[in-house]
Design a protein around this motif. Structure first.
Motif, PDB file in Angstrom:
ATOM      1  N   ARG A  64       1.113  16.451  -4.641  1.00 58.74           N
ATOM      2  CA  ARG A  64       0.768  15.024  -4.665  1.00 58.74           C
ATOM      3  C   ARG A  64      -0.672  14.770  -4.268  1.00 58.74           C
ATOM      4  O   ARG A  64      -1.331  13.880  -4.813  1.00 58.74           O
ATOM      5  CB  ARG A  64       1.704  14.248  -3.743  1.00 58.74           C
ATOM      6  CG  ARG A  64       3.138  14.248  -4.233  1.00 58.74           C
ATOM      7  CD  ARG A  64       3.921  13.127  -3.609  1.00 58.74           C
ATOM      8  NE  ARG A  64       5.352  13.364  -3.685  1.00 58.74           N
ATOM      9  CZ  ARG A  64       6.255  12.419  -3.880  1.00 58.74           C
ATOM     10  NH1 ARG A  64       5.876  11.166  -4.037  1.00 58.74           N
ATOM     11  NH2 ARG A  64       7.536  12.715  -3.907  1.00 58.74           N
ATOM     12  N   VAL A  65      -1.181  15.523  -3.299  1.00 62.24           N
ATOM     13  CA  VAL A  65      -2.540  15.240  -2.827  1.00 62.24           C
ATOM     14  C   VAL A  65      -3.603  15.981  -3.616  1.00 62.24           C
ATOM     15  O   VAL A  65      -4.776  15.581  -3.608  1.00 62.24           O
ATOM     16  CB  VAL A  65      -2.692  15.543  -1.323  1.00 62.24           C
ATOM     17  CG1 VAL A  65      -1.719  14.713  -0.508  1.00 62.24           C
ATOM     18  CG2 VAL A  65      -2.533  17.027  -1.024  1.00 62.24           C
ATOM     19  N   ALA A 239       1.936   3.786  -6.166  1.00 63.16           N
ATOM     20  CA  ALA A 239       0.647   3.290  -6.668  1.00 63.16           C
ATOM     21  C   ALA A 239      -0.178   2.606  -5.588  1.00 63.16           C
ATOM     22  O   ALA A 239      -1.295   2.146  -5.864  1.00 63.16           O
ATOM     23  CB  ALA A 239       0.879   2.320  -7.824  1.00 63.16           C
ATOM     24  N   ARG A 240       0.342   2.525  -4.371  1.00 64.12           N
ATOM     25  CA  ARG A 240      -0.400   1.851  -3.303  1.00 64.12           C
ATOM     26  C   ARG A 240      -1.756   2.517  -3.094  1.00 64.12           C
ATOM     27  O   ARG A 240      -1.879   3.739  -3.088  1.00 64.12           O
ATOM     28  CB  ARG A 240       0.386   1.881  -2.000  1.00 64.12           C
ATOM     29  CG  ARG A 240       1.706   1.168  -2.052  1.00 64.12           C
ATOM     30  CD  ARG A 240       1.578  -0.345  -2.053  1.00 64.12           C
ATOM     31  NE  ARG A 240       2.863  -0.975  -2.326  1.00 64.12           N
ATOM     32  CZ  ARG A 240       3.805  -1.162  -1.411  1.00 64.12           C
ATOM     33  NH1 ARG A 240       3.615  -0.763  -0.161  1.00 64.12           N
ATOM     34  NH2 ARG A 240       4.936  -1.755  -1.742  1.00 64.12           N
ATOM     35  N   GLY A 241      -2.783   1.690  -2.901  1.00 69.14           N
ATOM     36  CA  GLY A 241      -4.137   2.180  -2.732  1.00 69.14           C
ATOM     37  C   GLY A 241      -4.994   1.952  -3.962  1.00 69.14           C
ATOM     38  O   GLY A 241      -6.222   1.978  -3.873  1.00 69.14           O
ATOM     39  N   HIS A 394      -7.075   4.117  -0.073  1.00 64.30           N
ATOM     40  CA  HIS A 394      -7.103   5.231  -1.020  1.00 64.30           C
ATOM     41  C   HIS A 394      -5.745   5.389  -1.701  1.00 64.30           C
ATOM     42  O   HIS A 394      -4.709   5.301  -1.033  1.00 64.30           O
ATOM     43  CB  HIS A 394      -7.430   6.551  -0.308  1.00 64.30           C
ATOM     44  CG  HIS A 394      -8.705   6.538   0.466  1.00 64.30           C
ATOM     45  ND1 HIS A 394      -9.946   6.461  -0.137  1.00 64.30           N
ATOM     46  CD2 HIS A 394      -8.943   6.596   1.808  1.00 64.30           C
ATOM     47  CE1 HIS A 394     -10.873   6.476   0.785  1.00 64.30           C
ATOM     48  NE2 HIS A 394     -10.294   6.558   1.974  1.00 64.30           N
ATOM     49  N   PRO A 395      -5.730   5.668  -3.016  1.00 65.42           N
ATOM     50  CA  PRO A 395      -4.460   6.044  -3.648  1.00 65.42           C
ATOM     51  C   PRO A 395      -3.933   7.356  -3.067  1.00 65.42           C
ATOM     52  O   PRO A 395      -4.693   8.175  -2.542  1.00 65.42           O
ATOM     53  CB  PRO A 395      -4.840   6.215  -5.133  1.00 65.42           C
ATOM     54  CG  PRO A 395      -6.145   5.511  -5.302  1.00 65.42           C
ATOM     55  CD  PRO A 395      -6.840   5.604  -3.982  1.00 65.42           C
ATOM     56  N   MET A 396      -2.645   7.554  -3.177  1.00 71.00           N
ATOM     57  CA  MET A 396      -1.964   8.758  -2.701  1.00 71.00           C
ATOM     58  C   MET A 396      -2.235   9.025  -1.223  1.00 71.00           C
ATOM     59  O   MET A 396      -2.340  10.177  -0.794  1.00 71.00           O
ATOM     60  CB  MET A 396      -2.342   9.975  -3.545  1.00 71.00           C
ATOM     61  CG  MET A 396      -1.806   9.903  -4.968  1.00 71.00           C
ATOM     62  SD  MET A 396      -0.067   9.387  -5.097  1.00 71.00           S
ATOM     63  CE  MET A 396       0.759  10.722  -4.251  1.00 71.00           C
ATOM     64  N   SER A 397      -2.385   7.963  -0.466  1.00 66.97           N
ATOM     65  CA  SER A 397      -2.493   8.069   0.992  1.00 66.97           C
ATOM     66  C   SER A 397      -1.189   7.679   1.666  1.00 66.97           C
ATOM     67  O   SER A 397      -1.088   7.704   2.888  1.00 66.97           O
ATOM     68  CB  SER A 397      -3.621   7.160   1.507  1.00 66.97           C
ATOM     69  OG  SER A 397      -4.870   7.610   1.053  1.00 66.97           O
ATOM     70  N   TRP A 398      -0.196   7.299   0.871  1.00 59.80           N
ATOM     71  CA  TRP A 398       1.108   6.882   1.384  1.00 59.80           C
ATOM     72  C   TRP A 398       2.164   7.314   0.374  1.00 59.80           C
ATOM     73  O   TRP A 398       2.197   6.845  -0.756  1.00 59.80           O
ATOM     74  CB  TRP A 398       1.142   5.363   1.562  1.00 59.80           C
ATOM     75  CG  TRP A 398       2.504   4.776   1.859  1.00 59.80           C
ATOM     76  CD1 TRP A 398       3.390   4.247   0.948  1.00 59.80           C
ATOM     77  CD2 TRP A 398       3.141   4.649   3.140  1.00 59.80           C
ATOM     78  NE1 TRP A 398       4.522   3.802   1.582  1.00 59.80           N
ATOM     79  CE2 TRP A 398       4.404   4.035   2.931  1.00 59.80           C
ATOM     80  CE3 TRP A 398       2.765   4.992   4.429  1.00 59.80           C
ATOM     81  CZ2 TRP A 398       5.289   3.761   3.966  1.00 59.80           C
ATOM     82  CZ3 TRP A 398       3.639   4.722   5.474  1.00 59.80           C
ATOM     83  CH2 TRP A 398       4.884   4.107   5.243  1.00 59.80           C
TER      84      TRP A 398
END
Length: 535
Positions: A64-65, A239-241, A394-398
């Protein structure tokens, strides 16, 4: 070319390296030792979890990251079945994962002769839910099988792919093979379809975009399209960020009435890389998601495009390619998109209970203290709160396992995988006391790997969410109070610094101290024992 004296196991490592694999997660066993023969001499790092499920979840967090497939290496039988839960989570959340397992020697397959780790039909089991499962019976097919695996993970909707290698094939000479990377072919929309989409956009007055995890790599393009269409952008959990700080962003769940009202008032809705799954759009299973009078759907998965809600125009493409090509075709809109987005944000926030807002405030304090943090969640109440509403930079921070498959025990190993993939960013594992015990031993894996993970334990003395649900249903709660260990003592037994907060106000200082360490740390918040944890 690879020399013909190299074994299948050694050549497999060469091919993984050629495809950019830098880390594998696994537990060696008698049924996979030949796959490890070339590992020590390679550039690939091996991370040993305490359980094969942890190997799969670590691969998930890493993927994911980094955007690269996470790779797990496990034994046949129980090693593989232990990994299935992680693979199912990856399937639900579209995470690229390659699981390479052993299987018993070719002559024994399907014979039921009581071999160690024997399954009736391991390949058939895997084909029931993996994107693909390959059985390598001929060394000459190794390069082709590896190439197919990476093509499947990189060309369409990602997910788990499985390769099994019989124990009698692993030590065989691989022969002469071409060691080269696989170049996936990704779909792009045809111009005629995009012109149809542009015509709908030009007629519409109140457009809303809905973004899922398939849009996270297209932040700039999505932001440009939203601005040109004056369209609020609803962000699902994965999609958060996106559109950080942008006035058109709506970082709230489309299961909330206020966000549904925004969507329902639109005359055109465009779905970008979103599964439209229940855990995002109908969390309460009340069937209240609005009918969409005009719906365009852009997705990399042709099968997904055929599912409900059916689109008026379905676009088979990556989000980035389709949106980039659509931008010059649409006219600029003028309206009150920012006002609509602001009203939806405000109404969504106002609809949340004081308890949920307090939990979101705790999560916000994490990002205020460590702005570059990646928070990896398990299924716990604070995570549910963040999935309702959370504004990120940032995207992909959660990301977490409280959507899709919903596997408990995901957070700790997935956070370790994320920390391996992004060693320069602080990673926080937000987990409950119940879920943490599913994978508590992975603290040791974090120590061994030197992973900079901060285990933030949200302790509410059991499965509080399930207890509340039982009470709401008029059911006498049963089985929801599993005892928990002293998490500080467990951490300290592994040599991990740990602290229990008396007041949530002390969280920032505790996070800063933990963030300066090179290895893991643990912080515990008790829902009733820590002041400020709840309203």
């Amino acid at each position: 070319m690879s020399g013909g004296t190299r074994t299948v196991g050694e050549a497999m490592i060469d091919l993984l390296e050629a495809n950019g694999v830098e880390v594998v997660f696994g537990i060696p066993g008698v049924h996979t030792v030949e796959l490890y023969r070339g590992l020590a001499a390679s550039r690939i790092r091996h991370i040993t979890p305490r359980h094969e499920q942890g190997a799969g979840f670590m691969a998930d967090g890493y993927a994911r990251v980094t955007g690269k497939p996470g790779v797990a290496l496990v034994i046949t039988g129980p090693g593989l079945t232990n990994t299935i839960t992680a693979m199912a989570q990856a399937r639900q959340d579209s995470v690229p994962m390659l699981v390479i397992s052993g299987v018993n020697r070719r002559s024994s397959l399907g014979q039921g002769r009581g071999f160690l780790h024997e399954l009736p039909d391991q390949a058939a089991m895997m084909k029931s839910f993996a994107l693909a499962s390959f059985t390598l019976t001929d060394p000459a097919e190794l390069a082709s099988v590896i190439a197919q695996a990476f093509a499947i993970m990189g060309s369409a909707r990602p997910g788990p792919v499985h390769i099994e290698i019989p124990t009698d094939v692993m030590p065989l000479p691989a022969g002469e093979i071409a060691v080269r990377p696989t170049v996936p072919a990704r779909p792009g929309a045809d111009s005629a379809t995009l012109r149809q989409v542009a015509a709908l956009c030009d007629k519409a007055k109140r457009i809303v975009l809905m973004c899922g995890g398939g849009a996270v790599s297209a932040d700039e393009a999505v932001q440009a399209l939203a601005a040109k269409l004056d369209a609020p952008v609803v962000l699902t959990v994965n999609a958060r960020g996106l559109l950080a700080g942008h006035p058109l962003r709506v970082p709230a769940s489309p299961s909330l009435a206020a966000v549904r009202a925004l969507i329902g008032a639109a005359d055109l809705v465009i779905g970008l890389g979103t599964e439209m799954g229940q855990t995002d759009y109908d969390m309460y299973a009340d069937g209240g998601f609005p009918e969409l009078p005009s719906f365009v759907r852009i997705d990399i998965d042709a099968t997904q495009l055929s599912r409900e809600p059916r689109a008026d125009i379905a676009v088979l493409s990556t989000v980035e390619a389709a949106v980039t090509d659509l931008l010059p075709l649409v006219a600029a809109h003028e309206g009150d998109g920012a006002g609509r987005a602001k009203a939806a944000r405000g109404a969504a926030w106002d609809s949340l209970s004081p308890k949920i807002r307090a939990e979101i405030a705790v999560i916000d304090s994490i990002y205020k203290t460590l702005p570059d943090a990646i928070v990896v969640g398990d299924s716990t109440q604070a995570v549910y709160a963040g999935n309702f509403y959370l504004d990120l930079v940032h995207p992909m921070s959660w990301f977490n396992a409280a959507t899709g498959f919903g596997a408990l025990g995901y957070g700790p190993p997935a956070a370790i995988g994320a920390a391996i993939g992004k060693p320069d960013r602080p990673v926080i594992c937000l987990t409950g006391d119940g879920g943490f015990q599913f994978s508590l031993a992975e603290i040791g894996s974090a120590v061994d790997a030197g992973a900079r993970v901060i285990f933030l334990v949200w302790n509410n003395d059991g499965y509080q969410e399930i207890e509340n649900y039982m009470l709401d249903c008029g059911i006498e709660p049963e089985g929801v109070k599993p005892s928990a260990p002293d998490f500080l003592a467990i951490a300290q037994a592994y040599g991990v610094p740990a602290t229990r907060l008396d007041d949530v106000a002390a969280l920032g200082a505790a996070l800063r101290a933990a963030g300066e360490r090179n290895g893991p740390s643990l912080i515990e918040i008790h829902q009733t024992g820590t002041r400020g944890a709840t309203a």
